[in-house]
Scaffold this motif. Structure first.
Motif, short mmCIF file in Angstrom:
data_model
loop_
_atom_site.label_atom_id
_atom_site.label_comp_id
_atom_site.label_asym_id
_atom_site.label_seq_id
_atom_site.Cartn_x
_atom_site.Cartn_y
_atom_site.Cartn_z
N LEU A 121 15.20 3.28 -2.32
CA LEU A 121 13.86 2.83 -2.74
C LEU A 121 13.95 1.57 -3.60
O LEU A 121 13.23 0.59 -3.37
N GLU A 150 12.45 -2.06 -2.62
CA GLU A 150 11.48 -2.79 -3.45
C GLU A 150 11.97 -4.22 -3.74
O GLU A 150 11.19 -5.18 -3.68
N ILE A 195 -5.01 0.64 -11.41
CA ILE A 195 -6.10 1.19 -10.60
C ILE A 195 -7.43 0.59 -11.03
O ILE A 195 -8.24 0.17 -10.21
N SER A 242 -2.94 -3.36 -6.39
CA SER A 242 -1.94 -2.47 -5.80
C SER A 242 -0.53 -2.96 -6.13
O SER A 242 0.44 -2.26 -5.92
N ALA A 269 6.62 -1.49 3.17
CA ALA A 269 5.83 -2.72 3.24
C ALA A 269 5.53 -3.14 4.67
O ALA A 269 4.57 -3.86 4.93
N SER A 290 7.25 3.76 -0.21
CA SER A 290 7.61 2.78 -1.25
C SER A 290 6.33 2.30 -1.92
O SER A 290 5.23 2.75 -1.58
N SER A 291 6.46 1.38 -2.85
CA SER A 291 5.29 0.97 -3.63
C SER A 291 4.17 0.41 -2.74
O SER A 291 2.99 0.51 -3.09
N ALA A 292 4.54 -0.15 -1.59
CA ALA A 292 3.51 -0.68 -0.69
C ALA A 292 2.59 0.45 -0.20
O ALA A 292 1.38 0.27 -0.07
N GLY A 338 0.57 1.80 -3.23
CA GLY A 338 -0.49 0.85 -3.55
C GLY A 338 -1.77 1.10 -2.77
O GLY A 338 -2.88 0.83 -3.27
N MET A 348 -3.70 3.63 -4.60
CA MET A 348 -4.26 3.05 -5.83
C MET A 348 -5.45 2.14 -5.55
O MET A 348 -6.41 2.08 -6.32
N THR A 349 -5.37 1.40 -4.45
CA THR A 349 -6.42 0.44 -4.12
C THR A 349 -7.75 1.14 -3.83
O THR A 349 -8.81 0.63 -4.19
N ILE A 381 -8.62 4.62 -4.40
CA ILE A 381 -8.99 5.89 -5.02
C ILE A 381 -10.34 5.78 -5.77
O ILE A 381 -11.19 6.67 -5.63
#
Ligand SMILES: Nc1ncnc2c1ncn2[C@@H]1O[C@H](COP(=O)(O)OP(=O)(O)O)[C@@H](O)[C@H]1O
Ligand SMILES: Nc1ncnc2c1ncn2[C@@H]1O[C@H](COP(=O)(O)OP(=O)(O)O)[C@@H](O)[C@H]1O
Lengths: 137, 155, 155, 137
Positions: free
Chosen positions: C45, C49, C103, C108, D42, D74-76, D79, D82-83, D85
């Motif tokens: 991970l 990233e 958020i 994001s 991503a 992964s963070s993608a 995200g 999060m975008t 919610i």
């Protein structure tokens, strides 16, 4: 420095690699079935070689390689069959191959193994062929 | 920029324990490049054989060296270059014996180069003295060359 | 020769379609190096990233460049160097906002560096002007550093 | 040169990559369940983002992400949650997460998601929570 940590590290390495290939041995009557699991390459072939050699030295030349869970074989693995096939046959046995997955079968096929080795669709069929041979001989 | 060519490179210590990683590398690229599963297994096998030879023969199983695999993909073909800095050899001097003959001689060797030549459409070996040895293997997309798909079931 | 240190290197085109291959590379080495499955997922991970950032920010999604991942394993730790030749940046200038705040701002982004810093024991970034940018991440074996194993089941 | 072959090659590339992540959408009463399968990084997150956006634009803000076959995020991918919610909640809905595998849960956990998102062990449980909310409201 830190030879202790080093040894532990090596052991961990070895363990991870070992997981990628394993052999389980079973008796079907007077036939030995070697179940090959995983990836048989130049790294793991020495273990297969030792297993076959042990059977022959112990006077058990009637062998079936159960390939149903064999995912890959390279020339190092194929070479083990070639090294011992004559010896097994000379001792009144054979090394038969059974239940090879199509993606592995193509590798045996490239080298013309089907003409030289007895390859059967199932383990039971391979074991039965020894018994049939017994009945005849 | 407008070219479709892509290059990948993997360098690992010269130990057979890295063959699995090398095969995963080749399989991922082969799949991404649109080769079938059957073809991808064969590409991984050929590169495995080439790297095994480097580890066992060029470096005589000393793990302190390095094996490099460069892969180039374009619209027509996939090219593998297996590079070492060990003992070179003359592949034309290696006999190509039938498998029966290998069995009769109790030789388990001699299959690797044969597999490579059967699977690949073009195989070249060159020694750059004092620099490196390079085995270059090319597989064309969708041609009659190489090995045909395996039958559905043995026998 | 008597050293346990091993080096691996992977170079791929700067496209997100190669992230899966990068993760497989890291996972194979992590597993070979004796890290647990949990740790190996985290290592993959963090490197994902870092490479995603290179592809999206350093190269602004132009696939014609290259991302390099060098991995060094020794008896104490595993080190990853993610190298690019694109636009460098100043990681200390990037704000570390709480996820709630992200958020609220409908952002994001901002999670990648946080994940990297949480997972790894040491993170360094350096720019060699005109040459390369390098993100260096170190994870020690069996320490309290990084993230603890996941609970068996959520909630 | 050979633009035809080139396009075919690109298509093949795209196909192989596409296989690594897929979304299946199902209705459970008035709740939409998005079953996420494979690897959400991503490269694949834009497809997840488009799917969530489509639901919200169509006036369906009651969403459950079924993560039982999600192998990686992964963070993608994080995200995307999060975008959207806040928007889902503002529209009287929510994006609940269900059946996350432990190796994936640890990633959500690192970032403190459990405090911000409603994460349930099962899809049924997540769907039922919307119904319970309805009965109360
Ligand atoms: N990269 C190499 N470097 C040095 N010698 C090699 C190399 N590859 C092959 N050889 C030589 O060619 C022979 C045949 O190789 P191969 O067909 O792969 O069979 P095997 O490796 O099992 O002997 C090897 O035994 C070795 O002597
Ligand atoms: N390798 C890089 N090259 C240039 N800029 C970067 C790089 N990595 C990160 N950044 C900058 O740092 C910011 C935060 O990165 P990150 O936490 O990974 O979140 P995200 O990439 O989702 O925005 C990015 O938006 C970008 O501006």
């Amino acid at each position: 420095m830190a030879p202790q940590a080093r040894r532990t590290g090596r052991e961990r390495f070895e363990e991870a690699v070992t997981r990628s290939f394993s052999i389980e041995t079973k008796d079907h009557g007077n036939v030995r079935v070697l179940e090959l699991r995983g990836y048989l390459d130049a790294h793991t072939a020495p273990r297969f070689e030792a297993a076959v050699e042990e059977e022959l030295r112990a006077g058990r030349p009637r062998l079936v390689a159960d390939c149903s869970t064999l995912d890959y074989i390279s020339s190092a693995g194929l070479g083990v069959f070639m090294t011992f096939i004559d010896e097994a046959r000379a001792a009144g046995g054979d090394i038969k191959l059974a239940a090879i997955q199509p993606k592995v079968y193509q590798i045996f096929d490239v080298l013309g193994f089907p003409a030289l080795f007895d390859i059967l669709p199932t383990v039971e069929g391979a074991v039965a062929r020894f018994d049939a041979g017994d009945g005849e001989g | 920029m407008a070219s479709y060519e892509r290059t990948f490179c993997l360098q690992v210590p010269s130990s057979t324990e890295n063959l699995a990683l090398i095969r995963e590398f080749v399989s991922a690229i082969g799949e991404q490049a649109g080769f079938s599963e059957t073809e991808t297994v064969q590409l991984a096998l050929a590169v495995d054989e080439a790297c095994t030879n480097v580890i066992e023969h060029a470096y005589q199983n000393e793990a302190s060296h390095e094996v490099t695999v460069r892969v180039t993909v374009d619209e027509n073909e996939i090219t593998f270059e297996v590079i070492d800095r060990g003992r070179g050899f003359d592949p034309t001097a290696e006999p190509v014996l039938p498998v029966e003959e290998l069995i009769r001689q109790r030789r388990s060797g001699g299959l690797g180069l044969r597999l490579i030549r059967t699977i690949m459409d073009d195989v070249q070996y060159r020694i750059v003295p004092g620099q490196m040895n390079e085995l270059r293997m090319v597989k064309k997309r969708h041609t009659g060359g190489g090995v045909s798909p395996a039958p559905g079931a043995p026998r």
